[in-house]
Design a protein around this motif. Structure first.
Motif, PDB file in Angstrom:
ATOM      1  N   SER A  86      -6.843   9.154  15.824  1.00  0.00           N
ATOM      2  CA  SER A  86      -7.447   9.564  14.560  1.00  0.00           C
ATOM      3  C   SER A  86      -7.068   8.342  13.742  1.00  0.00           C
ATOM      4  O   SER A  86      -8.076   7.784  12.691  1.00  0.00           O
ATOM      5  CB  SER A  86      -7.181  10.714  14.032  1.00  0.00           C
ATOM      6  OG  SER A  86      -7.712  11.618  15.023  1.00  0.00           O
ATOM      7  N   GLU A  87      -6.023   7.844  13.570  1.00  0.00           N
ATOM      8  CA  GLU A  87      -5.311   6.915  12.561  1.00  0.00           C
ATOM      9  C   GLU A  87      -6.051   5.515  12.957  1.00  0.00           C
ATOM     10  O   GLU A  87      -6.339   4.723  11.945  1.00  0.00           O
ATOM     11  CB  GLU A  87      -3.896   6.821  12.583  1.00  0.00           C
ATOM     12  CG  GLU A  87      -3.297   7.947  11.865  1.00  0.00           C
ATOM     13  CD  GLU A  87      -1.731   7.927  12.159  1.00  0.00           C
ATOM     14  OE1 GLU A  87      -1.131   6.995  12.918  1.00  0.00           O
ATOM     15  OE2 GLU A  87      -1.031   8.773  11.774  1.00  0.00           O
ATOM     16  N   ALA A  88      -6.288   5.270  13.973  1.00  0.00           N
ATOM     17  CA  ALA A  88      -6.682   3.896  14.522  1.00  0.00           C
ATOM     18  C   ALA A  88      -8.226   4.003  14.275  1.00  0.00           C
ATOM     19  O   ALA A  88      -8.975   2.881  14.034  1.00  0.00           O
ATOM     20  CB  ALA A  88      -6.437   3.713  15.755  1.00  0.00           C
ATOM     21  N   PHE A  89      -8.793   5.088  14.738  1.00  0.00           N
ATOM     22  CA  PHE A  89     -10.453   5.038  14.945  1.00  0.00           C
ATOM     23  C   PHE A  89     -11.114   5.840  13.709  1.00  0.00           C
ATOM     24  O   PHE A  89     -12.300   5.794  13.934  1.00  0.00           O
ATOM     25  CB  PHE A  89     -10.898   5.498  16.313  1.00  0.00           C
ATOM     26  CG  PHE A  89     -10.460   4.598  17.305  1.00  0.00           C
ATOM     27  CD1 PHE A  89     -11.461   3.595  18.017  1.00  0.00           C
ATOM     28  CD2 PHE A  89      -9.011   4.516  17.880  1.00  0.00           C
ATOM     29  CE1 PHE A  89     -11.151   2.623  19.091  1.00  0.00           C
ATOM     30  CE2 PHE A  89      -8.769   3.733  18.986  1.00  0.00           C
ATOM     31  CZ  PHE A  89      -9.781   2.687  19.313  1.00  0.00           C
ATOM     32  N   GLY A  90     -10.410   6.500  13.323  1.00  0.00           N
ATOM     33  CA  GLY A  90     -11.177   7.169  12.067  1.00  0.00           C
ATOM     34  C   GLY A  90     -11.511   8.608  12.335  1.00  0.00           C
ATOM     35  O   GLY A  90     -12.331   9.305  11.475  1.00  0.00           O
ATOM     36  N   MET A  91     -11.558   8.932  13.502  1.00  0.00           N
ATOM     37  CA  MET A  91     -11.871  10.326  14.011  1.00  0.00           C
ATOM     38  C   MET A  91     -11.081  10.653  15.369  1.00  0.00           C
ATOM     39  O   MET A  91     -10.810   9.931  16.131  1.00  0.00           O
ATOM     40  CB  MET A  91     -13.498  10.227  14.252  1.00  0.00           C
ATOM     41  CG  MET A  91     -14.010   9.176  15.410  1.00  0.00           C
ATOM     42  SD  MET A  91     -15.533   9.210  15.567  1.00  0.00           S
ATOM     43  CE  MET A  91     -16.230   8.537  14.188  1.00  0.00           C
ATOM     44  N   PRO A  92     -11.024  11.923  15.534  1.00  0.00           N
ATOM     45  CA  PRO A  92     -10.389  12.375  16.775  1.00  0.00           C
ATOM     46  C   PRO A  92     -11.081  12.053  18.077  1.00  0.00           C
ATOM     47  O   PRO A  92     -12.102  11.761  18.192  1.00  0.00           O
ATOM     48  CB  PRO A  92     -10.134  13.845  16.590  1.00  0.00           C
ATOM     49  CG  PRO A  92     -11.416  14.356  15.706  1.00  0.00           C
ATOM     50  CD  PRO A  92     -11.495  13.159  14.758  1.00  0.00           C
ATOM     51  N   HIS A 131      -4.971  -6.543  14.295  1.00  0.00           N
ATOM     52  CA  HIS A 131      -3.802  -5.806  13.806  1.00  0.00           C
ATOM     53  C   HIS A 131      -3.573  -5.654  12.482  1.00  0.00           C
ATOM     54  O   HIS A 131      -2.672  -5.126  11.892  1.00  0.00           O
ATOM     55  CB  HIS A 131      -2.702  -6.931  14.088  1.00  0.00           C
ATOM     56  CG  HIS A 131      -2.394  -6.924  16.027  1.00  0.00           C
ATOM     57  ND1 HIS A 131      -2.055  -5.895  16.439  1.00  0.00           N
ATOM     58  CD2 HIS A 131      -2.747  -8.107  16.623  1.00  0.00           C
ATOM     59  CE1 HIS A 131      -2.171  -6.351  17.899  1.00  0.00           C
ATOM     60  NE2 HIS A 131      -2.747  -7.789  17.975  1.00  0.00           N
ATOM     61  N   SER A 132      -4.689  -6.067  11.643  1.00  0.00           N
ATOM     62  CA  SER A 132      -4.522  -6.032  10.139  1.00  0.00           C
ATOM     63  C   SER A 132      -5.534  -4.873   9.487  1.00  0.00           C
ATOM     64  O   SER A 132      -5.326  -4.550   8.407  1.00  0.00           O
ATOM     65  CB  SER A 132      -4.681  -7.314   9.574  1.00  0.00           C
ATOM     66  OG  SER A 132      -5.998  -7.876   9.808  1.00  0.00           O
ATOM     67  N   VAL A 133      -6.616  -4.455  10.179  1.00  0.00           N
ATOM     68  CA  VAL A 133      -7.756  -3.569   9.843  1.00  0.00           C
ATOM     69  C   VAL A 133      -8.009  -2.416  10.917  1.00  0.00           C
ATOM     70  O   VAL A 133      -7.616  -2.764  11.981  1.00  0.00           O
ATOM     71  CB  VAL A 133      -9.059  -4.201   9.676  1.00  0.00           C
ATOM     72  CG1 VAL A 133      -8.923  -5.303   8.776  1.00  0.00           C
ATOM     73  CG2 VAL A 133      -9.852  -4.847  10.929  1.00  0.00           C
ATOM     74  N   PRO A 134      -8.285  -1.389  10.308  1.00  0.00           N
ATOM     75  CA  PRO A 134      -8.457  -0.327  11.393  1.00  0.00           C
ATOM     76  C   PRO A 134      -9.562  -0.495  12.290  1.00  0.00           C
ATOM     77  O   PRO A 134     -10.461  -1.467  12.085  1.00  0.00           O
ATOM     78  CB  PRO A 134      -9.055   0.818  10.417  1.00  0.00           C
ATOM     79  CG  PRO A 134      -8.622   0.538   9.057  1.00  0.00           C
ATOM     80  CD  PRO A 134      -8.450  -0.918   9.029  1.00  0.00           C
ATOM     81  N   GLN A 135      -9.525  -0.019  13.534  1.00  0.00           N
ATOM     82  CA  GLN A 135     -10.379   0.025  14.532  1.00  0.00           C
ATOM     83  C   GLN A 135     -12.160  -0.097  14.038  1.00  0.00           C
ATOM     84  O   GLN A 135     -13.021  -0.971  14.399  1.00  0.00           O
ATOM     85  CB  GLN A 135     -10.325   0.793  15.923  1.00  0.00           C
ATOM     86  CG  GLN A 135      -9.159   0.513  16.572  1.00  0.00           C
ATOM     87  CD  GLN A 135      -9.098  -0.259  17.567  1.00  0.00           C
ATOM     88  OE1 GLN A 135     -10.109  -0.535  18.121  1.00  0.00           O
ATOM     89  NE2 GLN A 135      -8.012  -0.729  17.874  1.00  0.00           N
ATOM     90  N   THR A 136     -12.202   0.888  12.967  1.00  0.00           N
ATOM     91  CA  THR A 136     -13.597   1.246  12.671  1.00  0.00           C
ATOM     92  C   THR A 136     -14.017   0.174  11.529  1.00  0.00           C
ATOM     93  O   THR A 136     -15.334  -0.158  11.412  1.00  0.00           O
ATOM     94  CB  THR A 136     -13.649   2.326  12.029  1.00  0.00           C
ATOM     95  OG1 THR A 136     -12.424   2.480  10.969  1.00  0.00           O
ATOM     96  CG2 THR A 136     -13.502   3.760  12.998  1.00  0.00           C
ATOM     97  N   GLU A 137     -13.262  -0.799  11.315  1.00  0.00           N
ATOM     98  CA  GLU A 137     -13.442  -2.044  10.330  1.00  0.00           C
ATOM     99  C   GLU A 137     -13.512  -3.333  10.889  1.00  0.00           C
ATOM    100  O   GLU A 137     -13.700  -4.402   9.947  1.00  0.00           O
ATOM    101  CB  GLU A 137     -12.369  -1.851   8.979  1.00  0.00           C
ATOM    102  CG  GLU A 137     -12.316  -0.582   8.309  1.00  0.00           C
ATOM    103  CD  GLU A 137     -13.846  -0.357   7.630  1.00  0.00           C
ATOM    104  OE1 GLU A 137     -14.436  -1.356   6.972  1.00  0.00           O
ATOM    105  OE2 GLU A 137     -14.237   0.719   7.775  1.00  0.00           O
ATOM    106  N   LEU A 138     -13.318  -3.371  12.237  1.00  0.00           N
ATOM    107  CA  LEU A 138     -13.559  -4.730  13.195  1.00  0.00           C
ATOM    108  C   LEU A 138     -14.878  -5.209  12.772  1.00  0.00           C
ATOM    109  O   LEU A 138     -15.904  -4.543  12.894  1.00  0.00           O
ATOM    110  CB  LEU A 138     -13.294  -4.623  14.339  1.00  0.00           C
ATOM    111  CG  LEU A 138     -11.693  -4.172  14.686  1.00  0.00           C
ATOM    112  CD1 LEU A 138     -11.541  -3.799  16.176  1.00  0.00           C
ATOM    113  CD2 LEU A 138     -10.864  -5.497  14.547  1.00  0.00           C
ATOM    114  N   LEU A 139     -15.222  -6.702  12.565  1.00  0.00           N
ATOM    115  CA  LEU A 139     -16.270  -7.206  12.628  1.00  0.00           C
ATOM    116  C   LEU A 139     -16.555  -8.313  13.401  1.00  0.00           C
ATOM    117  O   LEU A 139     -15.539  -9.146  13.519  1.00  0.00           O
ATOM    118  CB  LEU A 139     -16.309  -7.842  11.045  1.00  0.00           C
ATOM    119  CG  LEU A 139     -16.685  -6.875   9.968  1.00  0.00           C
ATOM    120  CD1 LEU A 139     -16.624  -7.698   8.639  1.00  0.00           C
ATOM    121  CD2 LEU A 139     -17.885  -5.691   9.880  1.00  0.00           C
TER     122      LEU A 139
END
Length: 286
Positions: free
Chosen positions: A100-106, A270-278
């Motif tokens: 959840s910490e990495a992907f913003g949801m369980p 390594h610097s942004v959450p998975q959900t913020e990768l562009l």
């Protein structure tokens, strides 16, 4: 014979270690064993790894395992408990918290509602696809240099890690550097072990670049491309490609060109959450 620098020596040892990690993700990967594989003292392995790659060895292993966990959530019906165990978590609760910490949801919600789900919806006539920016434009010519990858595209990060280490130990990283991936084959039709890709950077003056054994050059011609600005985990991108070719392309007036698909990675895993990768996905057109 030119003597290998200390930095180059450790970069090669960590490249061997990276291969071992990717091949043994479901093992315990205790630090003593990793130090033995790398031929680096366990007292110094973490410091050397961070000094070259800029992030900790523990964080890298965690990220790779979560990347694979997300892929299994999307592509299999394995239980969340089983996927968590394969990612080396002792309980569903601990796996859920870290995921959840990495992907913003369980994990359960990611399986139901992750970014991949939006690409299962058919395109509605005369409507832009929601949440996605797709433009047709003239792209620039690129000279790319990097490491080849053969096999599962999910593992191409292994070559990007090697490339980043190679660049760092030769003082070649600067703020203007751009990272690209080139994907030569369709994973839905080509056997996984025969897939070909390239983890690379743009090079302005290739004749002056310090080419070494193992590095490959690939030139992309300038021309018209369909470009999708994709936001989200890399594990979801298969669905984006399928949607592009099965929904967007047939409903457009465009035809694909004679160059492979390629991607530009706009921020750092390594610097942004998975959900913020562009990621910009380029599909060359005629």
């Amino acid at each position: 014979m030119k003597r290998q620098s200390t930095a180059e020596h450790y970069q090669k040892r960590l490249s061997v270690l990276s291969d071992y990690i990717y091949e043994n993700l479901e093992d315990d990967l205790d630090m003593d064993r990793l130090a033995e594989v790398a031929l680096i003292s366990p007292y110094h392995l973490h410091r050397i790894y961070r000094g070259i790659y800029g992030n900790s060895l523990t964080d890298s292993i965690r990220w790779i395992r979560l990347h694979y966990a997300a892929d299994r959530l999307i592509k299999t019906d394995m239980s969340i408990e089983a996927i968590g165990r394969m990612a080396k978590y002792n309980s569903v609760q601990s796996f859920t918290r870290v995921f959840s910490e990495a992907f913003g949801m369980p994990p359960a919600r990611f399986r139901r509602e992750g970014d991949h789900v939006q690409f299962t919806q058919p395109m509605r006539k005369n409507e832009d696809y929601p949440m996605q920016e797709i433009t047709v434009k003239d792209s620039e010519a690129l000279t790319l240099i990097g490491f080849e990858h053969h096999g599962d595209y999910m593992k191409v990060g292994q070559q990007f890690e090697k490339l980043q280490g190679w660049l760092a130990t030769r003082n070649l990283i600067d703020p203007s550097i751009r990272f690209f991936g080139v994907y030569f084959d369709d994973p839905d039709t080509v056997p996984t072990d025969q897939l070909r890709s390239l983890a690379c950077i743009t090079v302005a003056n290739p004749d002056e670049f310090p080419m070494e054994e193992g590095l490959k050059r690939f030139d992309i011609q300038a021309g018209k491309c369909a470009v999708m600005r994709y936001k989200g985990p890399y594990a979801n991108m298969d669905a984006a490609y399928r949607w592009l070719f099965s929904e967007w392309l047939p409903n457009s007036t465009e035809r694909v060109g004679n160059q492979p698909a390629y991607e530009e990675y706009l921020n750092d895993v390594h610097s942004v959450p998975q959900t913020e990768l562009l990621t910009d996905i380029y599909i060359p057109l005629e």
